[in-house]
Design an enzyme around this catalytic site. Structure first.
Site, mmCIF file in Angstrom:
data_model
loop_
_atom_site.group_PDB
_atom_site.id
_atom_site.type_symbol
_atom_site.label_atom_id
_atom_site.label_comp_id
_atom_site.label_asym_id
_atom_site.label_seq_id
_atom_site.Cartn_x
_atom_site.Cartn_y
_atom_site.Cartn_z
ATOM 1 N N TYR A 155 17.476 -19.154 7.560
ATOM 2 C CA TYR A 155 16.979 -17.901 6.985
ATOM 3 C C TYR A 155 17.462 -17.705 5.543
ATOM 4 O O TYR A 155 17.603 -16.576 5.087
ATOM 5 C CB TYR A 155 17.416 -16.719 7.850
ATOM 6 C CG TYR A 155 16.530 -16.489 9.065
ATOM 7 C CD1 TYR A 155 15.148 -16.324 8.918
ATOM 8 C CD2 TYR A 155 17.061 -16.398 10.346
ATOM 9 C CE1 TYR A 155 14.331 -16.101 10.016
ATOM 10 C CE2 TYR A 155 16.240 -16.176 11.445
ATOM 11 C CZ TYR A 155 14.877 -16.025 11.268
ATOM 12 O OH TYR A 155 14.055 -15.786 12.353
ATOM 13 N N ARG A 169 4.829 -11.213 20.108
ATOM 14 C CA ARG A 169 5.681 -10.053 19.824
ATOM 15 C C ARG A 169 5.042 -8.762 20.332
ATOM 16 O O ARG A 169 5.739 -7.844 20.762
ATOM 17 C CB ARG A 169 5.969 -9.979 18.323
ATOM 18 C CG ARG A 169 6.905 -11.094 17.847
ATOM 19 C CD ARG A 169 7.006 -11.121 16.341
ATOM 20 N NE ARG A 169 7.936 -12.130 15.859
ATOM 21 C CZ ARG A 169 8.013 -12.511 14.596
ATOM 22 N NH1 ARG A 169 7.211 -11.965 13.675
ATOM 23 N NH2 ARG A 169 8.888 -13.436 14.228
ATOM 24 N N GLU A 217 11.927 -26.540 7.556
ATOM 25 C CA GLU A 217 12.576 -26.155 8.810
ATOM 26 C C GLU A 217 12.623 -27.332 9.794
ATOM 27 O O GLU A 217 13.614 -27.513 10.506
ATOM 28 C CB GLU A 217 11.860 -24.939 9.414
ATOM 29 C CG GLU A 217 12.086 -23.696 8.560
ATOM 30 C CD GLU A 217 11.131 -22.549 8.850
ATOM 31 O OE1 GLU A 217 10.342 -22.637 9.810
ATOM 32 O OE2 GLU A 217 11.169 -21.563 8.084
ATOM 33 N N ASN A 262 12.652 -9.912 18.240
ATOM 34 C CA ASN A 262 11.209 -10.165 18.264
ATOM 35 C C ASN A 262 10.848 -11.544 18.830
ATOM 36 O O ASN A 262 9.787 -12.079 18.539
ATOM 37 C CB ASN A 262 10.575 -9.888 16.900
ATOM 38 C CG ASN A 262 11.171 -10.738 15.792
ATOM 39 O OD1 ASN A 262 11.980 -11.634 16.057
ATOM 40 N ND2 ASN A 262 10.767 -10.481 14.560
ATOM 41 N N ARG A 267 1.223 -18.199 13.423
ATOM 42 C CA ARG A 267 1.697 -16.875 12.992
ATOM 43 C C ARG A 267 0.849 -15.768 13.621
ATOM 44 O O ARG A 267 1.363 -14.715 13.980
ATOM 45 C CB ARG A 267 1.641 -16.771 11.461
ATOM 46 C CG ARG A 267 2.650 -17.674 10.754
ATOM 47 C CD ARG A 267 4.035 -17.106 10.728
ATOM 48 N NE ARG A 267 4.149 -15.969 9.820
ATOM 49 C CZ ARG A 267 5.298 -15.392 9.493
ATOM 50 N NH1 ARG A 267 6.433 -15.846 10.010
ATOM 51 N NH2 ARG A 267 5.332 -14.367 8.671
ATOM 52 N N THR A 308 5.934 -9.096 12.058
ATOM 53 C CA THR A 308 7.405 -9.130 12.106
ATOM 54 C C THR A 308 7.959 -8.032 13.008
ATOM 55 O O THR A 308 8.828 -8.274 13.836
ATOM 56 C CB THR A 308 7.981 -8.983 10.684
ATOM 57 O OG1 THR A 308 7.418 -10.022 9.872
ATOM 58 C CG2 THR A 308 9.489 -9.090 10.683
ATOM 59 N N PHE A 311 19.580 -6.902 6.093
ATOM 60 C CA PHE A 311 19.546 -7.318 7.496
ATOM 61 C C PHE A 311 20.039 -8.749 7.709
ATOM 62 O O PHE A 311 20.133 -9.223 8.845
ATOM 63 C CB PHE A 311 18.139 -7.152 8.082
ATOM 64 C CG PHE A 311 17.055 -7.954 7.392
ATOM 65 C CD1 PHE A 311 16.827 -9.287 7.715
ATOM 66 C CD2 PHE A 311 16.252 -7.362 6.419
ATOM 67 C CE1 PHE A 311 15.828 -10.017 7.092
ATOM 68 C CE2 PHE A 311 15.247 -8.089 5.788
ATOM 69 C CZ PHE A 311 15.036 -9.429 6.120
ATOM 70 N N HIS A 355 10.398 -17.116 16.315
ATOM 71 C CA HIS A 355 10.224 -17.369 14.879
ATOM 72 C C HIS A 355 9.044 -18.317 14.699
ATOM 73 O O HIS A 355 8.874 -19.254 15.474
ATOM 74 C CB HIS A 355 11.468 -18.026 14.288
ATOM 75 C CG HIS A 355 11.204 -18.753 12.999
ATOM 76 N ND1 HIS A 355 11.039 -18.091 11.806
ATOM 77 C CD2 HIS A 355 11.020 -20.073 12.725
ATOM 78 C CE1 HIS A 355 10.779 -18.987 10.853
ATOM 79 N NE2 HIS A 355 10.761 -20.191 11.389
ATOM 80 N N LYS A 387 13.847 -17.393 20.021
ATOM 81 C CA LYS A 387 15.155 -16.864 19.645
ATOM 82 C C LYS A 387 15.976 -16.536 20.896
ATOM 83 O O LYS A 387 15.442 -16.528 22.013
ATOM 84 C CB LYS A 387 14.953 -15.609 18.776
ATOM 85 C CG LYS A 387 14.183 -15.877 17.471
ATOM 86 C CD LYS A 387 14.073 -14.607 16.629
ATOM 87 C CE LYS A 387 13.188 -14.817 15.417
ATOM 88 N NZ LYS A 387 13.095 -13.604 14.555
HETATM 89 P P1 RTP Z 1 10.577 -15.043 11.427
HETATM 90 O O1 RTP Z 1 10.966 -15.656 10.103
HETATM 91 O O2 RTP Z 1 11.750 -14.830 12.360
HETATM 92 O O3 RTP Z 1 9.437 -15.772 12.071
HETATM 93 O O4 RTP Z 1 10.022 -13.562 11.155
HETATM 94 P P2 RTP Z 1 8.941 -13.124 10.061
HETATM 95 O O5 RTP Z 1 8.546 -14.286 9.204
HETATM 96 O O6 RTP Z 1 7.874 -12.377 10.765
HETATM 97 O O7 RTP Z 1 9.765 -12.068 9.197
HETATM 98 P P3 RTP Z 1 10.813 -12.346 8.029
HETATM 99 O O8 RTP Z 1 10.490 -11.425 6.918
HETATM 100 O O9 RTP Z 1 10.914 -13.817 7.722
HETATM 101 O O10 RTP Z 1 12.175 -11.858 8.679
HETATM 102 C C1 RTP Z 1 12.986 -12.711 9.455
HETATM 103 C C2 RTP Z 1 13.547 -11.925 10.624
HETATM 104 O O11 RTP Z 1 14.463 -10.964 10.127
HETATM 105 C C3 RTP Z 1 14.426 -9.798 10.939
HETATM 106 N N1 RTP Z 1 14.131 -8.657 10.096
HETATM 107 N N2 RTP Z 1 14.758 -7.520 10.199
HETATM 108 N N3 RTP Z 1 14.046 -4.622 8.152
HETATM 109 C C4 RTP Z 1 14.686 -5.325 9.053
HETATM 110 O O12 RTP Z 1 15.590 -4.892 9.717
HETATM 111 C C5 RTP Z 1 14.237 -6.717 9.274
HETATM 112 N N4 RTP Z 1 13.299 -7.339 8.591
HETATM 113 C C6 RTP Z 1 13.233 -8.589 9.128
HETATM 114 C C7 RTP Z 1 13.349 -9.994 11.987
HETATM 115 O O13 RTP Z 1 13.967 -10.383 13.204
HETATM 116 C C8 RTP Z 1 12.512 -11.116 11.411
HETATM 117 O O14 RTP Z 1 11.878 -11.867 12.434
HETATM 118 MG MG MG Z 2 9.942 -15.527 8.318
#
Ligand code: RTP
Ligand code: MG
Length: 140
Positions: free
Chosen positions: A43, A96, A120, A106, A79, A85, A51, A109, A3
């Site tokens: 996303y 991370r 994707e 973070n 992962r 996350t 968010f 992705h 990112k």
């Molecule tokens: P990513 O898709 O970026 O790999 O992250 P992830 O699967 O670990 O988490 P995901 O639930 O898909 O969330 C995507 C991105 O959104 C931001 N986020 N902010 N509560 C919050 O403020 C919040 N929750 C998620 C994070 O940057 C996350 O990587």
């Molecule tokens: Mg995700």
């Protein structure tokens, strides 16, 4: 995908190194500043969440490095290598957990399932941007 925070912090080489040294094969890579439209499509599963606007703004705020790696169990292992996350919940040794403290910064992705990865990859790459080769000195 690295990112904008990861790119700005100079973490591109370390991210690639970790996947390479684990034995994963890099088959696609590109640097681009994503449009808001592309970031929102990426996303889309989070559309409507509180968010989401910030997430789209941030992903499209600078250069990202989109990559495709191949190899045994790459989605699950990837992962694990990425971490949780929220970086505060990520173990040291994960990307991370080594590089972040803020959920909105973070670093990286990682696709969360094979189906997500296929979607994707199609969103970010054309078929002829993915290399087909066998590094026979690592894989039997
Ligand atoms: P990513 O898709 O970026 O790999 O992250 P992830 O699967 O670990 O988490 P995901 O639930 O898909 O969330 C995507 C991105 O959104 C931001 N986020 N902010 N509560 C919050 O403020 C919040 N929750 C998620 C994070 O940057 C996350 O990587
Ligand atoms: Mg995700």
């Amino acid at each position: 995908m690295i990112k904008p925070d990861g790119v700005h912090r100079g973490l591109v080489g370390d991210v690639i190194k970790r996947f390479e040294q684990r034995g994963y094969k890099l088959v696609g890579i590109k640097v681009l500043v994503p449009s808001r439209e592309l970031a929102a499509k990426h996303y889309a599963e989070h559309d409507g969440k509180p968010f989401f606007p910030k997430l789209v703004d941030f992903l499209s705020s600078g250069a990202v490095v989109a990559m495709v790696f191949e190899g045994k169990d790459i989605v699950r292992t990837g992962r694990t290598m990425v971490g949780a996350t929220n970086p505060l919940a990520s173990s040291p040794g994960t990307l991370r957990g080594d590089y972040g403290i803020d959920v909105g910064r973070n670093v990286i992705h990682g696709s969360d399932s094979v189906e997500s990865a296929m979607r994707e990859i199609a969103l970010w790459f054309k078929a002829d941007e993915l290399a087909d080769y066998t590094p026979a000195w690592i894989y039997e």
